[in-house]
Scaffold this active site. Structure first.
Site, PDB file in Angstrom:
ATOM      1  N   GLU A 216       0.805  -1.227   0.000  1.00 57.52           N
ATOM      2  CA  GLU A 216       0.000   0.000   0.000  1.00 57.52           C
ATOM      3  C   GLU A 216       0.838   1.277   0.000  1.00 57.52           C
ATOM      4  O   GLU A 216       0.460   2.261  -0.616  1.00 57.52           O
ATOM      5  CB  GLU A 216      -0.956  -0.003   1.199  1.00 57.52           C
ATOM      6  CG  GLU A 216      -1.995  -1.109   1.087  1.00 57.52           C
ATOM      7  CD  GLU A 216      -2.983  -1.124   2.244  1.00 57.52           C
ATOM      8  OE1 GLU A 216      -3.769  -0.188   2.366  1.00 57.52           O
ATOM      9  OE2 GLU A 216      -2.948  -2.088   3.039  1.00 57.52           O
ATOM     10  N   HIS A 232       8.263 -26.530   5.128  1.00 59.89           N
ATOM     11  CA  HIS A 232       7.710 -27.774   4.586  1.00 59.89           C
ATOM     12  C   HIS A 232       7.286 -27.626   3.129  1.00 59.89           C
ATOM     13  O   HIS A 232       6.614 -28.500   2.594  1.00 59.89           O
ATOM     14  CB  HIS A 232       6.546 -28.242   5.460  1.00 59.89           C
ATOM     15  CG  HIS A 232       6.987 -28.555   6.856  1.00 59.89           C
ATOM     16  ND1 HIS A 232       7.447 -29.787   7.248  1.00 59.89           N
ATOM     17  CD2 HIS A 232       7.114 -27.750   7.941  1.00 59.89           C
ATOM     18  CE1 HIS A 232       7.805 -29.752   8.523  1.00 59.89           C
ATOM     19  NE2 HIS A 232       7.620 -28.511   8.964  1.00 59.89           N
ATOM     20  N   LYS A 326     -13.505  -0.096  -4.452  1.00 57.55           N
ATOM     21  CA  LYS A 326     -14.628   0.247  -3.555  1.00 57.55           C
ATOM     22  C   LYS A 326     -15.725   0.978  -4.332  1.00 57.55           C
ATOM     23  O   LYS A 326     -16.913   0.710  -4.164  1.00 57.55           O
ATOM     24  CB  LYS A 326     -14.132   1.079  -2.377  1.00 57.55           C
ATOM     25  CG  LYS A 326     -13.333   0.241  -1.377  1.00 57.55           C
ATOM     26  CD  LYS A 326     -12.956   1.008  -0.126  1.00 57.55           C
ATOM     27  CE  LYS A 326     -12.181   0.087   0.812  1.00 57.55           C
ATOM     28  NZ  LYS A 326     -11.756   0.692   2.047  1.00 57.55           N
TER      29      LYS A 326
END
Ligand code: F6R
Length: 333
Positions: A216, A232, A326
């Protein structure tokens, strides 16, 4: 207002909030939020695990709520703007389930809905980009959870952490030259690279925060992974594709509060990175105490992402792609 002052203000404000008696019966807590308003939930979760809390603390980043949320789950709806649709959807779902709800917001629809229902609300008075209100999104729920006995946090611990932040401001600030400024030096190393932030335990949420601050503030790709899980899978993949190996810069965020087995994993993982020719560096949490380690590390990451933004020639404040999404979603198209 700097982060130190904001933390103190948020903590004090939440301490003054009187919660209805039934809130004290809560068996678990869920923090519902997105992005910069959700990260406080992760940091709380890490604190709770670290302290061996027996009542669970969850973070929820989605529409609605998981099916297990009930009248004994305290829901903290966290949205800086108060208009984030996922968080409003979680808020509405919590009311339908009869859950005790606290709103944490600076205004918008969340504040209106919470006030209409007479719900306890923490007003974020800090003005800035949502992600910069971390003092509120972390310290305010921390004060509430400490009061409800979910975890331990004394005023002395908060003061100690805040004191550290004040000291760090004069180490990472703009007037401090790169030679002695760890944040500037980190940004320089990351310039033109893809930051990949490794962490474990107490610092898991911090690594996510670094990733999102790079996204951001510096508007750059960044990723976060946690030990021991990455041992892993990720360790097996460093060689390919070459462009990824050459672009990656792995930051290994460490805290002296991690277990000896985890610290050994940091060493062993760094040895593989070295062998595979992947740029990497360990970063140790400053200060004393788990809360100080979390806040100090968050602070360093924010400054580093700020300086990286400047090196990249981008304005760290606006987040146009988030604003576009948005707006587009609000239009329903
Ligand atoms: C912008 C930022 C975003 C927002 C997110 C949710 O600075 O950090 O990640 O936090 O889009 O919005 P709010 O916080 O208003 O609920």
């Amino acid at each position: 207002m700097g982060l130190a002052e904001q933390c103190l203000q948020a903590y004090a404000q939440a301490r003054r909030l009187t919660l209805p008696a039934r809130y004290r019966q809560a068996k678990r807590v869920l923090v519902a939020g997105m992005g910069g308003s959700a990260i406080g939930g992760d940091l709380l979760q890490d604190m709770a695990h670290f302290q061996g809390a027996t009542r669970a603390v969850f973070t929820w980043r989605d529409y609605g709520l998981p099916a297990w949320v009930d009248a004994e789950t305290l829901v903290i709806a966290s949205s800086y703007s108060g208009d984030t649709e996922e968080t409003l959807s979680a808020f509405d779902a919590a009311l339908k389930r009869g859950a005790p709800v606290v709103a944490l917001t600076s205004g918008g629809e969340l504040k209106r809905r919470a006030q209409a229902k007479g719900l306890p609300t923490i007003d974020i008075t800090y003005k800035g980009e949502p992600r910069t209100s971390l003092g509120y999104s972390f310290l305010a729920p921390l004060a509430l959870l400490a009061d409800l006995g979910f975890l331990h946090c004394t005023e002395a611990e908060v003061e100690q952490a805040v004191c550290l932040l004040e000291g760090l401001a004069s180490r990472y600030g703009e007037v401090v030259p790169e030679e002695t400024n760890e944040a500037k030096a980190l940004a320089r190393k990351l310039w033109g690279k893809v930051p990949i932030v490794y962490s474990a335990g107490l610092l898991t949420g911090v690594a996510r925060r670094w990733k999102t601050d790079f996204n951001e503030n510096a508007k750059t790709w960044a990723f976060a992974e946690a030990l021991p899980e990455l041992d892993h899978n990720a360790v097996n993949a460093y060689a390919r594709p070459v462009v990824a190996r050459e672009s990656a810069f792995v930051l290994l965020l460490r805290s002296s509060f991690l277990s000896p087995r985890l610290l050994l994993r940091y060493e062993a993982t760094a040895a593989i990175l070295k062998r595979e020719g992947v740029a990497h560096e360990a970063v140790d949490a400053p200060g004393d105490g788990p809360l100080a380690h979390i806040l100090g590390m968050v602070y360093l990451g924010s400054w580093a992402s700020y300086y990286l933004a400047l090196l990249c020639g981008v304005d760290p404040s606006p987040v146009p792609a988030i604003a576009y999404l948005k707006e587009r979603l609000a239009q329903g198209a």
